[in-house]
Design an enzyme around this catalytic site. Structure first.
Site, PDB file in Angstrom:
ATOM      1  N   TYR A  96     -17.566  13.441 -14.235  1.00 20.68           N
ATOM      2  CA  TYR A  96     -17.420  14.611 -15.098  1.00 20.68           C
ATOM      3  C   TYR A  96     -16.070  14.675 -15.803  1.00 20.68           C
ATOM      4  CZ  TYR A  96     -21.467  16.290 -12.464  1.00 20.68           C
ATOM      5  OH  TYR A  96     -22.701  16.418 -11.893  1.00 20.68           O
ATOM      6  N   HIS A 110      -8.153  -3.729  -7.625  1.00 17.86           N
ATOM      7  CA  HIS A 110      -7.899  -3.003  -6.367  1.00 17.86           C
ATOM      8  C   HIS A 110      -9.184  -2.903  -5.554  1.00 17.86           C
ATOM      9  CE1 HIS A 110      -5.000  -0.565  -4.154  1.00 17.86           C
ATOM     10  NE2 HIS A 110      -5.918   0.362  -3.958  1.00 17.86           N
ATOM     11  N   ARG A 162       0.800  -1.216   0.000  1.00 13.93           N
ATOM     12  CA  ARG A 162       0.000   0.000   0.000  1.00 13.93           C
ATOM     13  C   ARG A 162       0.836   1.271   0.000  1.00 13.93           C
ATOM     14  NH1 ARG A 162      -4.625   0.369   4.441  1.00 13.93           N
ATOM     15  NH2 ARG A 162      -5.003  -1.680   3.497  1.00 13.93           N
TER      16      ARG A 162
END
Length: 747
Positions: free
Chosen positions: A124, A80, A34
């Site tokens: 968007y 993931h 991580r």
């Protein structure tokens, strides 16, 4: 008590054992999967999965953009299994040209800005890979790296990317794991390529010993931030940081002076330090102006558009721009510290702090391994193709017989293999051959391809056998990359200047604090405050119940206060830091780390160049310069070391030529000030000896003026005939003159 998920067995387990086992697993997972980047491609798993998923979606730089939500969904579903916001945040950062020196994602839409505004929602915005990201993925379909199963076992993901681009140092990385962290600033890739070429030439091909960090820094000047600015560090500090893998860099904003009419000017900041939010920076400057801590600055305006433009207006034309900027550097994020902590996963997957040379060597070793694996993959492909072409050529030499077998035999494949000693692949390829391929021209093309592949096979086999040849190819790849991202290109040009340490510009305190007369009041219980003005009626000042006045010091807001305590420690407090207003103030212990059982002995205004006489009640003392007692931290500075059972009791300015010492036994001793040594710290020398008493007071005075003391009612008495008490230092002294105060003190 724990229950096995596989057998259903329940067994007793100690809480400490269970916690340590699970916490260790969590810590390893955080470190390995991580938070820490891999030294080979400089990526954390989330970034690596993002780039690989985008490639699988066909979002290359030559194709159109696709919605970021599509990318995030694909990454979550396949690679993931974490929250969409975390993945989208990682995607956004890879697309921000003010966060990444060489962006890996080409974003379309609102991806945030340097002011700290967030990006638009993922529905968007759109994204695709940049050419730099494609370099990281180059050769991934040619067995260049290992793959592993994804979390659900349905597909595979790369363990590391081929990384034809030195991404770790080029883009940097930040991460916090469990018990360790990493912080790597970005660098200029052309300079990195120069250092990599130097290692290849000297170590891989030259046969010499390890290259030095100093020789690498002849190519790598230092970090190169996407937001520009300048690095103000000494070369020795930069060298030490890269030699150890730990250090920091002082980054300053870039500014210039713009002349205006009538002799006026303004300062324009065009670049701010890396990772500093411009809007927060402007707010901080405005707050300091409102708090009257930037006395030389008149106004600040943000006139930024696509480029940064912060306008700073001085209060008058007489302000020195360098002094004004130095005060801003000291108090705002116009100067920022960027840490270097190269704590990484090395090629073996072991987390450790690596030096600059080790990072570059591991990257080169990875590139050489990628070259070998891609070469071996190509050799396998060539061998397969040559086998097929060999079968084609046999078929052309025996075309009529091949046609007959295919037309008449029940099992033509087996018959072809037996008749012409063909492999299964060759026989299958012949059977799948199109009729149009039987023309004479096609046979000529096959022979050309066969000869070319045979030549390439021999060359690649030689490459696999000769390591120096491989390193020459790696060196050429690096040289080509250096040319592609050279200093003459828009993306490759260095943005951050490397300067020496900042000049010793003296910034008067008035430049940071507005000068104002105040009176500092400190009560017997240590409550301190500053009231505006001098000549106050201190007797009318109110204190908390049970408390009373002790110190009343007229000074100015630009002064510093020296606090001397019974344990021999000095503290320094800026008068501008003291609470103001009509209240009781604040406990001085909130501002300094004063021990609960120690009291304040003296409180005075610091005067540069002055000396102090400090002493403890066991009769020992010495002289010390005020510059040597200034403390930079809350913990103060230990100056006097009282003996066992003794306490520091005296701290007075050493202004005069003689010293008068009086003890609790009412004996007075006068000697020359020059008999007391000057020290920086210690216990001191004996001022007066006592058979059964302690030092109560000391006074420094001019012998010609005589010595005075205060009587009851405030009257002052002066004694000029002092021959009786004048002796050498460390004597016992003689009884005090008639009329000396009963408390054995001069004041």
């Amino acid at each position: 008590m724990t229950k096995s998920q596989t057998t259903g067995e329940i067994r007793d387990t100690g809480l400490a054992e269970a916690l340590s086992e699970r916490y260790l697993s969590y810590a390893l997972s955080t470190i390995m999967s991580r938070s820490l980047p891999d030294v080979r491609d400089g990526l954390k798993p989330v970034h690596r999965r993002l780039l690989f998923a985008m490639r699988q979606l066909g979002l290359v730089s030559s194709q159109g953009h696709k919605k970021s939500a599509r990318v995030v969904g694909d990454v979550i579903g396949k690679y993931h299994p974490h929250g969409d916001s975390a993945i989208y945040d990682a995607l956004v950062r890879l697309a921000q040209d003010f966060a990444q020196r060489y962006p890996l994602i080409d974003g379309q839409g609102n991806f945030g800005n340097i002011d700290g505004d967030n990006a638009a929602a993922m529905r968007y915005t759109e994204a695709r890979l940049t050419p730099v990201a494609e370099l990281l993925l180059e050769g991934i379909d040619e067995d260049a790296v290992d793959f592993r199963q994804t979390y659900d076992g349905e597909t595979e993901e790369p363990v590391v990317l081929p990384a034809a681009f030195p991404n770790l140092l080029a883009n940097g990385s930040q991460g916090i794991a469990v018990g360790m962290a990493t912080s790597i600033p970005p660098h200029n890739v052309a300079e990195l390529c120069g250092a990599l070429s130097h290692i290849v030439k000297e170590e891989m091909l030259g046969g010499g010993g390890p290259v030095s960090t100093a020789s690498l820094l002849a190519h790598i000047k230092g970090p190169d931030f996407p937001t520009g600015g300048s690095i103000a560090e000494a070369p020795e500090a930069i060298l030490q940081a890269y030699e150890t893998g730990r250090g920091s860099f002082r980054v300053r904003a870039r500014w210039q002076v713009e002349k205006l009419n009538h002799g006026l000017f303004q300062i324009v900041v065009t670049e701010i330090p890396y990772q500093v939010q411009k809007s927060r920076l402007v707010e901080k400057i405005a707050e300091l102006m409102q708090a009257k801590k930037l006395a030389m600055l008149g106004d600040v305006r943000d006139e930024s558009t696509a480029d940064v433009r912060l306008v700073l207006e001085p209060k008058s034309r007489n302000v020195d721009p360098a002094v004004l900027m130095e005060s801003l550097f000291r108090q705002t994020e116009l100067e920022n510290r960027i840490s270097l902590n190269m704590n990484l996963l090395d090629r073996e997957g072991v987390p450790r702090v690596m030096t600059l040379r080790e990072v570059l060597r591991d990257y080169l070793a990875h590139r050489e391994e990628v070259l070998r694996r891609r070469t071996a993959h190509r050799l396998e492909h060539i061998a397969r193709r040559l086998e097929i072409l060999g079968g084609y050529l046999i078929a052309y030499l025996n075309l009529d017989e091949v046609i007959r077998i295919i037309r008449e035999e029940d099992e033509p494949k087996q018959e072809l293999m037996t008749r012409f000693d063909l492999s299964d692949l060759q026989a299958e390829s012949i059977l799948n051959m199109r009729l149009r391929a039987l023309r004479k021209l096609e046979e000529i093309e096959i022979r050309k391809e066969f000869d070319a592949l045979t030549e390439e096979q021999a060359d690649l086999t030689d490459l696999m056998a000769k390591e120096p040849r491989r390193w020459k190819i790696v060196g050429k790849q690096i040289a080509d990359l250096q040319k592609r991202f050279g200093q003459d290109t828009a993306l490759g040009k260095r943005r951050t200047d490397i300067e020496g340490p900042p000049s010793e510009t003296v910034v008067p305190l008035e430049a940071m604090v507005e000068r104002e007369p105040v009176t500092v009041l400190c009560s017997a219980k240590g409550w301190v405050r500053a009231l505006r003005g001098h000549n106050l009626d201190v007797a009318e000042t109110k204190y908390k119940e049970g408390d009373e006045a002790r110190f009343a010091i007229p000074c100015e807001t630009t002064d510093k206060l020296l606090v001397f305590t019974a344990d021999g420690r000095f503290f320094t407090i800026g008068v501008d830091k003291l609470p103001r207003g009509r209240g009781f103030g604040e406990p001085i212990r909130l501002m300094i780390d004063l021990a609960q059982d120690k009291d304040i002995v003296a409180l005075m205004v610091h005067k540069p160049g002055r000396r102090l006489l400090v002493a403890s009640d066991d009769g020992r003392g010495f002289l010390v310069k005020e510059e040597d007692v200034l403390a930079q931290t809350r913990t103060g500075r230990q100056v006097v070391n009282p003996g066992d059972g003794a306490s520091a009791t005296i701290c007075i300015p050493a202004e005069g030529d003689s010293v008068a010492v009086v003890g609790s036994n009412r004996k007075l001793l006068i000697f020359a000030l020059e008999e007391i040594p000057e020290m920086q710290r210690g216990r001191g020398v004996i001022l007066q000896k006592y058979a059964g008493g302690k030092l109560t007071d000391v006074k420094v005075f001019n012998l010609a003026d005589g010595i005075s003391w205060t009587l009851n009612g405030g009257r002052v008495r002066t004694e000029t005939d002092l021959l009786t008490w004048r002796m050498k230092r460390a004597g016992a002294g003689r009884l005090v003159p008639r009329g000396f105060p009963q408390n054995n003190r001069f004041n």
